[in-house]
Motif scaffolding. Structure first.
Motif, PDB file in Angstrom:
ATOM      1  N   TYR A  65       0.876  -1.172   0.000  1.00  0.00           N
ATOM      2  CA  TYR A  65       0.000   0.000   0.000  1.00  0.00           C
ATOM      3  C   TYR A  65       0.911   1.219   0.000  1.00  0.00           C
ATOM      4  CZ  TYR A  65      -4.452  -2.334   0.823  1.00  0.00           C
ATOM      5  OH  TYR A  65      -5.598  -3.080   0.681  1.00  0.00           O
ATOM      6  N   TYR A 110      -0.533  -4.420   6.386  1.00  0.00           N
ATOM      7  CA  TYR A 110      -1.283  -4.219   5.138  1.00  0.00           C
ATOM      8  C   TYR A 110      -0.580  -4.856   3.950  1.00  0.00           C
ATOM      9  CZ  TYR A 110      -3.537  -0.868   8.123  1.00  0.00           C
ATOM     10  OH  TYR A 110      -4.204  -0.303   9.177  1.00  0.00           O
ATOM     11  N   TYR A 112      -1.630  -5.851  -0.167  1.00  0.00           N
ATOM     12  CA  TYR A 112      -2.678  -5.854  -1.194  1.00  0.00           C
ATOM     13  C   TYR A 112      -2.677  -7.221  -1.882  1.00  0.00           C
ATOM     14  CZ  TYR A 112      -5.990  -3.913  -4.457  1.00  0.00           C
ATOM     15  OH  TYR A 112      -7.139  -3.667  -5.164  1.00  0.00           O
ATOM     16  N   ARG A 121      -6.376  -8.045   3.498  1.00  0.00           N
ATOM     17  CA  ARG A 121      -5.512  -6.927   3.088  1.00  0.00           C
ATOM     18  C   ARG A 121      -5.087  -6.114   4.298  1.00  0.00           C
ATOM     19  NH1 ARG A 121      -8.506  -5.407  -2.621  1.00  0.00           N
ATOM     20  NH2 ARG A 121      -7.544  -7.137  -3.740  1.00  0.00           N
TER      21      ARG A 121
END
Ligand code: HAM
Length: 407
Positions: A65, A110, A112, A121
């Motif tokens: 992210y 985090y 993705y 996520r």
């Protein structure tokens, strides 16, 4: 209606209670093993993860992210906790102290990724990092700590163990593996890419065809240098002596680039495809690589969402007080009393005048240990009515005498 982002979950009600419970247990056990709490920011410079987790990892390659903040800085939500902890360790100049330092942390990470069971996520990790001990006794300590947490919750998970060597034995092994891979026809696209970026990652490919092709591949465990070999033997011996069962898994290479020597995972077969609850290992070169003094290090992180799937909450016990009024003016008296008792105990103070029966029902629902009520008689006499909901004893006592029962 605005909904939570894909792959991000709320903890409410039962989940929130379970998360708190799991955090409390992990914290306590980590403290028992000599670790102390640390907290680092969720947002870091992207370069930190590129350099530590590694450009060739899936995390940095496709899961970050990453964005530019309003000041034009290239920043990234942390995909894991080791890099930030090492950065904090270096910034505090702890690499210059001769002491060893042990930290634990927990919180959101985090990545993705494509969401599925056990893969989110935004997910939560509990992690530990130990700096400054170049001795496999610390590897054993860390693995025992991980096992102790799982044992506390009664979770059966297999400990998988491997050594991924050091800067002496890894480079020649990589060459050997690469020349083996060059001769294989039919490797999947991911493996072909990894062959050039980080060939050892090919070993943990889940593709059936690649698995077959890789069966005769050279194994690092057979090519370890003397130092790594003897450390690995010592570690196995220590674990056996501590009664810890393990399986050697020569395909266990971990998905992050900073590891060397010991690598391990605890895997459950009750979680479907994402069965790894805990992953960790040594990363003796990372601190130096990020600009610090050479400092050996080892740690692990556990995925809370995966852990929580396997944890059964203990039966909750009644605790605290429920306060209810039966008539006008009762609430105000109880409000003052509640403030006193709340200094040490939980008090649920009901806002409505209800019948005694209705209050008792509510107190039971709130799992209070004591139900305290004021009706017209009590209000007139300056007393309260109190019932212990466990042993069912009830009595009326004067308001001034009514103190928290452990006072
Ligand atoms: P990791 O293997 O990337 O290692 O993650 C550790 C654990 O976090 C996994 O075993 C899993 O339980 C959980 N996890 C990872 N990704 C997800 C996801 N997308 N959704 C849910 N759970 C997930 C590390 O992060 C290293 N920093 C561990 C470490 C600490 N090594 C040394 N010190």
């Amino acid at each position: 209606m605005i909904k939570a982002l894909r792959g991000m979950k709320d903890f409410l009600g039962g989940d929130a209670k379970k998360y708190e419970y799991c955090v409390d247990v992990c914290k306590q056990i980590a403290q028992n093993y000599g670790f102390s709490f640390c907290e680092t920011p969720l947002l870091e410079e992207t370069a930190l993860f590129k350099r530590s987790v590694g450009e060739s990892s899936d995390i940095v390659g496709k899961e970050m992210y990453q964005f530019e903040d309003k000041g034009g800085n290239d920043v990234c939500l942390r995909p894991e906790g080791t890099a930030g902890t090492v950065r904090a360790f270096l910034e505090a100049k702890l690499d210059r102290s001769l002491a060893n330092h042990r930290f634990f942390y927990y919180g959101a990470m985090y990545r993705y990724e494509r969401p599925q069971r056990g893969r989110l996520r935004q997910f939560h990790q509990f992690g530990v990092e130990s700096f400054g001990i170049d001795d496999v006794k610390e590897d054993a300590n860390i693995i025992l700590l991980a096992r102790a947490i799982l044992d506390f919750f009664g979770i059966k998970a297999t400990l998988k163990l491997n050594s991924i060597g050091c800067t002496t034995c890894m480079p020649p092994y990589k060459q050997k593996l690469t020349s083996f891979l060059e001769k294989q026809d039919g490797l999947c696209e991911d493996c072909l890419r990894r062959k050039d970026t980080n060939p050892i990652r090919v070993l943990d490919c889940k593709n059936e065809k690649c698995h077959e092709l890789l069966n005769p591949a050279p194994r690092l465990l057979n090519e370890l240098c003397e130092g790594c070999k003897s450390d690995f033997e010592k570690l196995k011996d220590l674990l056996s002596k501590a009664g810890i069962e393990y399986e050697i898994d020569t395909n266990l290479v971990r998905g992050l680039d900073y590891y060397s020597k010991t690598a391990f995972e605890f895997v459950s077969d009750e979680l479907g495809a994402q069965g790894t609850i805990i992953g960790g290992g040594r990363y003796d070169k990372l601190i130096e690589y990020l600009g610090g003094k050479p400092t050996p290090a080892i740690g692990f992180a556990m995925g809370f969402e995966r852990l929580m799937e396997l944890v059964t909450m203990p039966k909750s016990k009644r605790s605290g007080y429920y306060f209810g009024s039966l008539c006008d003016g009762g609430y105000e008296v109880l409000l003052k009393k509640a403030s006193d008792i709340r200094k040490h105990h939980k008090v649920h103070l009901d806002y409505q005048n209800r019948s005694l029966k209705a209050h008792l029902k509510q107190a039971d629902k709130k799992e209070a240990l004591y139900c305290v009520c004021i009706g017209e008689d009590e209000l007139k006499n300056g007393t309260v009515w109190l019932k212990n909901l466990e042993n069912k004893e009830e009595k009326t006592i004067s308001l001034s005498e009514f103190k928290a029962l452990d006072e």
